[in-house]
Design a protein around this motif. Sequence first.
Motif, short mmCIF file in Angstrom:
data_model
loop_
_atom_site.label_atom_id
_atom_site.label_comp_id
_atom_site.label_asym_id
_atom_site.label_seq_id
_atom_site.Cartn_x
_atom_site.Cartn_y
_atom_site.Cartn_z
N GLN A 226 0.85 -1.20 0.00
CA GLN A 226 0.00 0.00 0.00
C GLN A 226 0.88 1.24 0.00
O GLN A 226 1.92 1.27 0.66
CB GLN A 226 -0.91 0.03 1.24
CG GLN A 226 -1.95 -1.09 1.29
CD GLN A 226 -2.80 -1.00 2.53
OE1 GLN A 226 -2.41 -0.42 3.55
NE2 GLN A 226 -3.99 -1.58 2.46
N VAL A 227 0.46 2.25 -0.72
CA VAL A 227 1.15 3.54 -0.72
C VAL A 227 0.11 4.66 -0.70
O VAL A 227 -1.00 4.51 -1.23
CB VAL A 227 2.07 3.72 -1.95
CG1 VAL A 227 3.22 2.74 -1.92
CG2 VAL A 227 1.28 3.61 -3.25
N ASN A 228 0.47 5.77 -0.07
CA ASN A 228 -0.32 6.99 -0.14
C ASN A 228 0.39 7.94 -1.10
O ASN A 228 1.62 8.08 -1.05
CB ASN A 228 -0.45 7.66 1.23
CG ASN A 228 -1.47 6.94 2.10
OD1 ASN A 228 -2.32 6.21 1.59
ND2 ASN A 228 -1.37 7.13 3.40
N ALA A 229 -0.38 8.61 -1.94
CA ALA A 229 0.23 9.51 -2.92
C ALA A 229 -0.60 10.79 -3.02
O ALA A 229 -1.84 10.76 -2.90
CB ALA A 229 0.32 8.84 -4.29
N ARG A 230 0.10 11.90 -3.24
CA ARG A 230 -0.55 13.20 -3.45
C ARG A 230 -0.03 13.81 -4.74
O ARG A 230 1.17 13.79 -5.00
CB ARG A 230 -0.31 14.15 -2.27
CG ARG A 230 -1.06 13.76 -1.01
CD ARG A 230 -0.88 14.82 0.09
NE ARG A 230 -1.75 14.53 1.22
CZ ARG A 230 -1.44 13.72 2.23
NH1 ARG A 230 -0.26 13.14 2.23
NH2 ARG A 230 -2.28 13.52 3.22
N PHE A 231 -0.96 14.36 -5.52
CA PHE A 231 -0.63 14.96 -6.80
C PHE A 231 -1.25 16.35 -6.87
O PHE A 231 -2.22 16.66 -6.17
CB PHE A 231 -1.19 14.13 -7.96
CG PHE A 231 -0.71 12.70 -7.99
CD1 PHE A 231 0.35 12.32 -8.79
CD2 PHE A 231 -1.35 11.72 -7.22
CE1 PHE A 231 0.78 11.00 -8.83
CE2 PHE A 231 -0.92 10.41 -7.26
CZ PHE A 231 0.14 10.05 -8.06
N THR A 232 -0.68 17.16 -7.74
CA THR A 232 -1.36 18.41 -8.11
C THR A 232 -1.94 18.23 -9.50
O THR A 232 -1.46 17.42 -10.29
CB THR A 232 -0.38 19.61 -8.12
OG1 THR A 232 0.69 19.32 -9.01
CG2 THR A 232 0.14 19.88 -6.74
N MET A 233 -2.99 18.99 -9.78
CA MET A 233 -3.62 18.92 -11.09
C MET A 233 -3.92 20.31 -11.60
O MET A 233 -3.96 21.29 -10.83
CB MET A 233 -4.91 18.09 -11.03
CG MET A 233 -5.97 18.66 -10.11
SD MET A 233 -7.46 17.60 -10.08
CE MET A 233 -8.49 18.51 -8.93
N ALA A 234 -4.08 20.40 -12.87
CA ALA A 234 -4.45 21.70 -13.46
C ALA A 234 -5.83 22.09 -12.97
O ALA A 234 -6.69 21.22 -12.75
CB ALA A 234 -4.44 21.59 -14.98
N PRO A 235 -6.06 23.40 -12.74
CA PRO A 235 -7.36 23.83 -12.22
C PRO A 235 -8.51 23.35 -13.12
O PRO A 235 -8.51 23.60 -14.32
CB PRO A 235 -7.27 25.36 -12.21
CG PRO A 235 -5.79 25.64 -12.17
CD PRO A 235 -5.15 24.52 -12.94
N PRO A 236 -9.44 22.62 -12.54
CA PRO A 236 -10.57 22.16 -13.36
C PRO A 236 -11.59 23.27 -13.57
O PRO A 236 -11.65 24.25 -12.81
CB PRO A 236 -11.16 21.03 -12.50
CG PRO A 236 -10.85 21.45 -11.09
CD PRO A 236 -9.50 22.14 -11.15
N ARG A 237 -12.41 23.12 -14.58
CA ARG A 237 -13.50 24.07 -14.83
C ARG A 237 -14.72 23.57 -14.07
O ARG A 237 -15.24 22.48 -14.33
CB ARG A 237 -13.79 24.17 -16.32
CG ARG A 237 -14.93 25.14 -16.64
CD ARG A 237 -15.08 25.30 -18.14
NE ARG A 237 -13.86 25.86 -18.74
CZ ARG A 237 -13.71 26.06 -20.04
NH1 ARG A 237 -14.69 25.73 -20.88
NH2 ARG A 237 -12.59 26.55 -20.51
N LEU A 238 -15.17 24.36 -13.10
CA LEU A 238 -16.29 23.94 -12.24
C LEU A 238 -17.63 24.42 -12.81
O LEU A 238 -17.70 25.36 -13.56
CB LEU A 238 -16.09 24.50 -10.82
CG LEU A 238 -14.79 24.06 -10.14
CD1 LEU A 238 -14.66 24.69 -8.76
CD2 LEU A 238 -14.73 22.54 -10.02
#
Length: 238
Positions: A226-238
């Motif tokens: 098991q691993v925990n991972a955090r990513f950033t993403m491009a701002p989505p259009r809400l």
Amino acid sequence: MTSSPVESQPDAVPLGTPDAPRIAVRGEAHLEVDPEIARIGITVSARGTDRRTALEDLTRRNATVLDLVRSYGEAVEKLETGALCLSPELTKHGRGERVRTHHGRVHITAELTDFTALGELTTRLADLELTRVDGPRWALRPGSPVHRTARQQAVREAVQRAREYAEARGTTLTALVELADIGAESAQPYGYATRSMARAASAGPDTLGDGAPLDLEPQRQQVNAQVNARFTMAPPRL
């Protein structure tokens, strides 16, 4: 008198920003594979009315067991002698302490990689006088590549899961911020005993050694990661 400086508190886990939202996921891998090794425990016993006789019998039987195991050559990966015990047994009745008999015991561990030879060896060992066989205990080696495979698969699963979350909002991942290993280990380290057998000292004249070797079915091993991972993403259009 001056006061001691206040220790700084650890920073909280960043939650991201509107310009760089973060995704936190867990990746998991669950593999089922064949064992690589099998361990058996061998207990050799002896008894006699005097200490010397008991020790001589124990020495002889121990040598017989070691010679038998070593005769299987490369099929035996490891052979170790554990505890040795030689103790007197006192009479239960009468005045004073009198030694009734002496008991000797030595424990041996054998590790095999050839499971066909394992069945034959356990049969022959169990046929020896005052010899007990426990096992086998199936396992993977601590450095088995299966553990690496599970960890890599858990990481790929974390990336795929994060990518799917981002795609659900019509955007894409931009960077990996954190990857935390929270454990990649065998669910049954070194295996557990699945079968056990012993030959009693009072066994009859029929011998297991003259029969067919035991047919032992290796126990499949469960490997989890098991691993925990955090990513950033491009701002989505809400």
